[in-house]
Structures are given as structure tokens and as C-alpha cells.
Write a protein that holds these residues in place. Structure first.
Motif, mmCIF file in Angstrom:
data_model
loop_
_atom_site.group_PDB
_atom_site.id
_atom_site.type_symbol
_atom_site.label_atom_id
_atom_site.label_comp_id
_atom_site.label_asym_id
_atom_site.label_seq_id
_atom_site.Cartn_x
_atom_site.Cartn_y
_atom_site.Cartn_z
ATOM 1 N N PRO A 48 0.808 -1.226 0.000
ATOM 2 C CA PRO A 48 0.000 0.000 0.000
ATOM 3 C C PRO A 48 0.839 1.272 0.000
ATOM 4 C CG PRO A 48 -0.885 -1.590 1.558
ATOM 5 C CD PRO A 48 0.462 -2.104 1.126
ATOM 6 N N ILE A 53 -1.997 4.144 -1.546
ATOM 7 C CA ILE A 53 -3.445 4.039 -1.371
ATOM 8 C C ILE A 53 -3.801 4.217 0.105
ATOM 9 C CG2 ILE A 53 -3.768 2.571 -3.381
ATOM 10 C CD1 ILE A 53 -3.786 0.156 -1.552
ATOM 11 N N LYS A 56 -3.608 1.970 4.684
ATOM 12 C CA LYS A 56 -2.370 1.234 4.437
ATOM 13 C C LYS A 56 -2.172 0.078 5.413
ATOM 14 C CE LYS A 56 0.198 5.047 2.296
ATOM 15 N NZ LYS A 56 -0.993 5.907 2.116
ATOM 16 N N ASN A 59 -4.953 -2.758 4.756
ATOM 17 C CA ASN A 59 -4.681 -3.487 3.516
ATOM 18 C C ASN A 59 -3.392 -4.283 3.605
ATOM 19 O OD1 ASN A 59 -6.912 -2.840 1.786
ATOM 20 N ND2 ASN A 59 -6.126 -0.775 1.579
ATOM 21 N N GLN A 101 -12.977 -1.659 1.603
ATOM 22 C CA GLN A 101 -13.432 -0.492 0.851
ATOM 23 C C GLN A 101 -14.933 -0.245 1.065
ATOM 24 O OE1 GLN A 101 -11.112 1.424 -0.317
ATOM 25 N NE2 GLN A 101 -9.685 -0.201 0.302
ATOM 26 N N HIS A 110 -10.312 7.354 -3.455
ATOM 27 C CA HIS A 110 -9.569 6.271 -4.099
ATOM 28 C C HIS A 110 -10.058 4.880 -3.688
ATOM 29 C CE1 HIS A 110 -6.800 9.298 -5.564
ATOM 30 N NE2 HIS A 110 -6.571 9.707 -4.343
ATOM 31 N N ARG A 111 -11.353 4.694 -3.601
ATOM 32 C CA ARG A 111 -11.866 3.369 -3.215
ATOM 33 C C ARG A 111 -11.592 2.333 -4.302
ATOM 34 N NH1 ARG A 111 -17.913 3.529 -1.801
ATOM 35 N NH2 ARG A 111 -17.497 1.504 -0.857
ATOM 36 N N SER A 114 -7.878 1.633 -4.601
ATOM 37 C CA SER A 114 -7.408 0.841 -3.466
ATOM 38 C C SER A 114 -7.784 -0.622 -3.622
ATOM 39 C CB SER A 114 -8.003 1.397 -2.165
ATOM 40 O OG SER A 114 -7.559 2.714 -1.922
#
Length: 248
Positions: A48, A53, A56, A59, A101, A110-111, A114
Motif C-alpha cells: 500500500p 493508497i 495502508k 490493507n 473499501q 480512491h476506493r 485501493s
């Protein structure tokens, strides 16, 4: 200059990770799985940051868990289908990053980027299980050695601070040449499968190098770690499938 330093550092980390995967295979699947899990965790947590994205930590944790699950399953599952559970690990990771998300909610930044970027990271981290599968399929002295040497050669060529139009063909050619040489000297693999493996590995690593050089913002240390290790992990499954298609 900074781009060259970052590329050289990434090449060094990638070569070290490749060497660790090969050497650990001498200790058996469990020892190699430990190394693969550590590398997948480093790549997953840093991915990430490499993409820049949101979410972080969340993810990155998902990517690390998915990669670790794939590696452990490849070391413990009964053969000959050593990657039997890898698709399940990939599916788990993709669903988890998608749920993240959804939880973030409509309107968050930025869904889509990501979800897609993290899903790509899940795939790369889980493909690292291929190194374990390759070692278990035909032994540590076969395609594992060929793939490892080709990877190291392609990474070192990629560290040269020349344009991609020059470096990319060189990486493919030198990796394609190093593979059959390694096969002839160190293994019993024939020249043609080794050459195909080397050229494909060189192409993958050259593509990742190009991806990095399109960035305009500085690379954080965690992102550099992911950039270095993620393509190395992906090469493991590439070597495994070539091993099964052309040799096994």
C-alpha cells in the motif's frame, strides 16, 4: 540519481530475498515456508505504501496474511498439487480488501484504486508459494536453481541506470542466457525449458522495473521493500507452472 539509487537498492533486496528462498529450501518445506512468509509479510505490508493508497495498515495486514496462508499451505499440503489452496488464499485476500473499501463508505477517496491495487498485491504475495511448490515438485537442484539465477541476473541488469528501451531487452536476453547455462552446469534440465523460463522471468522483472520508473513521487522505505520483493515472489509460481508444463 535518486531513481538509480532506489533501483539499485531494490535489486539488492530482491537478490537477497531470492537467495534466502533458495538456501532455505535446503532445510525442507517448513524452513522455506518461514522465509516465504516473512518475505510475503514484508511485501504485503509495504505494497500500500508503494501504491500510495489509503488504509495502508489494514490493507497491508490482509496482504501479509493472505501471502502467509498461501506459503504455509504449499509447505503442508500433500502433493502433487502443491498450490491447491493458493486460489483460496487469493480469494480470501481479494474479498477482504473489497470489504475494507465497503466499510470505508461511499465518498471516501480512491476506493476503486485501493481495491484494484490491493487485489494485485494479494495476487503477488500469494504467488510466492510457488517457490515452495517448485522445491517440493522436482527438488532443490532443478527449476528452483534456474529460476533463482535468472531472477538475480534480471534484477541486477535492471539496476543499470539506462532507458527502459535498452534495459528491458537486456534483462530478457541475459536472464534467458543465464537460465540454460545454470541448467547445464547445476541441474539436469534441458536447455529449451530453461531458456523459456529465463526469458519469461526477465520479461516479468523488466515490466516491474518499468512500473517503478513511471512514478513521480518519492518512494517510502516500506514501498521500496514491496517493489523489490513482490516480483520475486511472483516468479516462484511462474517457475512452478513452467516446471509442471515442460518438465514434470
Amino acid at each position: 540519481m535518486k531513481t538509480w539509487i532506489g533501483g539499485a537498492a531494490a535489486a539488492g533486496i530482491g537478490v537477497a530475498g531470492t537467495a534466502a528462498l533458495i538456501v532455505s529450501s535446503l532445510g525442507g518445506p517448513i524452513a522455506q515456508a518461514v522465509v516465504a512468509v516473512v518475505l510475503a509479510a514484508l511485501a504485503g505490508i509495504g505494497w500500500p505504501f508503494f501504491l500510495g493508497i489509503p488504509a495502508k495498515k489494514t490493507n497491508g495486514t490482509i496482504l501479509a496474511i493472505a501471502g502467509a496462508a498461501a506459503g504455509i499451505s504449499a509447505a503442508s499440503v500433500a502433493g502433487p498439487e502443491f498450490l491447491f489452496w493458493t486460489p483460496a488464499a487469493i480469494a480470501f485476500g481479494v474479498m477482504a480488501v473489497t470489504i475494507v473499501q465497503l466499510i470505508r463508505g461511499t465518498g471516501q477517496s480512491h476506493r476503486l484504486e485501493s481495491a484494484l491495487g490491493a487485489s494485485a498485491g494479494v495476487l503477488l504475495c500469494c504467488l510466492g508459494a510457488g517457490w515452495i511448490a517448485t522445491a517440493r515438485l522436482t527438488g532443490t537442484g532443478s527449476m528452483l536453481i534456474v529460476a533463482g539465477i535468472s531472477t538475480a541476473v534480471a534484477l541486477l541488469v535492471g539496476a543499470i541506470n539506462w532507458p527502459d528501451t535498452i534495459v528491458a531487452p537486456l534483462a530478457i536476453v541475459f536472464a534467458g542466457l543465464a537460465a540454460p547455462l545454470a541448467a547445464l552446469v547445476l541441474t539436469d534440465i534441458s536447455v529449451i525449458p530453461a531458456t523459456i523460463a529465463g526469458a519469461l522471468i526477465g520479461a516479468v522483472l523488466a515490466a516491474v522495473r518499468r512500473l517503478n520508473r513511471t512514478r513521480s513521487r518519492p518512494m517510502p522505505p516500506a514501498g521500496l521493500m514491496a517493489l523489490a520483493l513482490a516480483p520475486v515472489l511472483a516468479v516462484g509460481s511462474l517457475a512452478y507452472f513452467i516446471d509442471k508444463l515442460l518438465l514434470y
